[in-house]
Enzyme design. Structure first.
Site, PDB file in Angstrom:
ATOM      1  N   GLY A 110     -17.248  64.141  -1.302  1.00 32.59           N
ATOM      2  CA  GLY A 110     -17.533  65.641  -0.644  1.00 32.59           C
ATOM      3  C   GLY A 110     -16.074  65.921  -0.178  1.00 32.59           C
ATOM      4  O   GLY A 110     -15.894  67.163  -0.405  1.00 32.59           O
ATOM      5  N   ASP A 150     -18.802  63.007  -8.370  1.00 32.60           N
ATOM      6  CA  ASP A 150     -19.218  64.292  -8.595  1.00 32.60           C
ATOM      7  C   ASP A 150     -18.126  65.393  -7.986  1.00 32.60           C
ATOM      8  O   ASP A 150     -16.760  65.035  -8.453  1.00 32.60           O
ATOM      9  CB  ASP A 150     -20.505  64.711  -8.257  1.00 32.60           C
ATOM     10  CG  ASP A 150     -20.808  64.727  -6.620  1.00 32.60           C
ATOM     11  OD1 ASP A 150     -19.916  63.845  -5.892  1.00 32.60           O
ATOM     12  OD2 ASP A 150     -21.568  65.367  -6.106  1.00 32.60           O
TER      13      ASP A 150
END
Length: 386
Positions: free
Chosen positions: A146, A177
């Protein structure tokens, strides 16, 4: 109703009230703690954001994500704010990733937290990529998961000799991601595929060499760099680039050290160019060099499901827009939350720390194309929208 029953009811009510008061206090203390998780201030021409959870390597929680997003929107409209600087507190990390332990616990408790968390995180990643003013991420220290999402999509990313970049998600039953499906396949050759599947760590100047960072500056000079940036008068993007360029040119740390993967790039490009994880493994076995065998060992420890999802995700992402990639990643994130491996990975790596996750399915062969297709399926009206 007998007196005894009334008494029992009153007892229950008072213990219910007590519990409620305790919960309220906990919520309030959590909220005041959360309020300090990110510090926002205006300095000179700049808006400055400080990720402030040093004990947790500035791990990103939902509160921080929301604060960054709303403040970015305000500063984007504010004629007095010309640039935004984001950095981490504590000297060890910029941001080591999302608070995945919190995520796993909430999902297991059947809360809708994961739906909201990933949705808002990916919307923030997109907002950073489309931000209309210079956005400068000071990646001084650990920058993973993140933390990469709130730096790599910005216009300027500054690495230092303390930078450590990695996308280690396949080790916890997830996938790279926060737009990983967009920026990783766009790195040189097959480097992004290698980084995504193995979680390999790049350090210091190498973070700049591969293009994750736009500049490299000595860690000791970060304070001065920030002072020079906030002191600019109504700066343009070019003015910001000039200041960063000056510091970058002056930095001599590890200048003569060659890129750590330089001698292995041919192997990486040939072994990781396959369209299936099985073929990549076969390529590494056939290569047989110490480097190839080491990567084989690493890959064999990862979640088979994660490996297959990750490869398909990068192949798809290589020709998609960032928004398309984030939409695909949102589908994958929700499927991973419903699955087994993410929670098992968090248990093995972060909670019990026995480092021996029991993946299900346990082998690549057992992860069928049909299983994979299900991970990539549209969520209909629940799909991510920008």
């Amino acid at each position: 109703m007998g007196q005894e029953n009334v008494w029992r009811l009153m007892q229950r009510f008072s213990s219910f009230r007590r519990t409620n008061i305790i919960l309220q206090h906990l919520r309030m203390s959590k909220h005041t703690e959360a309020a300090n998780d990110i510090l926002l201030e205006r300095k000179g021409c700049a808006g400055v954001m400080i990720l402030n959870r040093p004990k947790l390597h500035n791990a990103l929680n939902l509160y921080m994500t929301r604060q960054i997003y709303s403040q970015l929107k305000k500063w984007e409209q504010d004629p007095e704010t010309f640039l935004v600087i984001i950095k981490g507190a504590g000297g060890k990390a910029f941001c080591a990733g999302g608070d995945i332990r919190e995520l796993s616990e909430a999902t297991k408790a059947k809360q809708k937290f994961a739906e909201v968390f990933f949705r808002e995180e990916y919307i923030l990643n997109n907002a950073i990529a489309s931000f209309q003013k210079p956005y400068i991420a000071l990646m001084d220290g650990i920058t993973m998961g993140g933390g990469v999402g709130i730096s790599v999509h910005g216009q300027f990313r500054v690495a230092t000799e303390k930078s450590v970049f990695a996308m280690p998600e396949t080790a916890i039953g997830l996938f790279p991601d926060v737009g990983g499906g967009y920026f990783l396949p766009r790195l040189q050759g097959k480097l992004g595929y290698f980084l995504a599947l193995t979680g390999f760590r790049l350090k210091g100047r190498d973070v700049h060499r591969v293009g994750i960072a736009t500049h490299f500056v000595d860690s000791a000079k970060m304070g001065m760099l920030e002072e020079d940036l906030v002191a600019l008068k109504s700066p343009s993007k070019e003015d910001v680039a000039a200041v960063l360029g000056t510091y970058h040119t002056q930095s001599k740390i590890d200048q003569d050290k060659s890129f750590i993967l330089e001698e292995h790039m041919d192997k990486i490009n040939s072994c990781f160019s396959a369209n299936t994880v099985e073929q990549i493994i076969e390529n590494l076995q056939q290569d047989g060099s110490p480097f190839a065998l080491q990567q084989l060992k690493v890959i064999n420890q990862m979640s088979p499901t994660s490996l297959k999802i990750t490869l398909r995700h990068l192949i798809n992402g290589s020709s998609q827009t960032l928004q398309d990639v984030l939409t695909m990643e949102y589908r994958l994130s929700q499927a991973c939350m419903r699955g087994h491996d993410f929670h098992e990975g968090v248990r093995a790596v972060l909670i019990e720390k026995d480092q021996s996750p029991k993946w299900k399915p346990a082998t690549l062969k057992e992860v069928t194309d049909e299983d994979l297709d299900n991970y990539f399926k549209s969520l209909g009206s629940n799909d991510l929208k920008f």
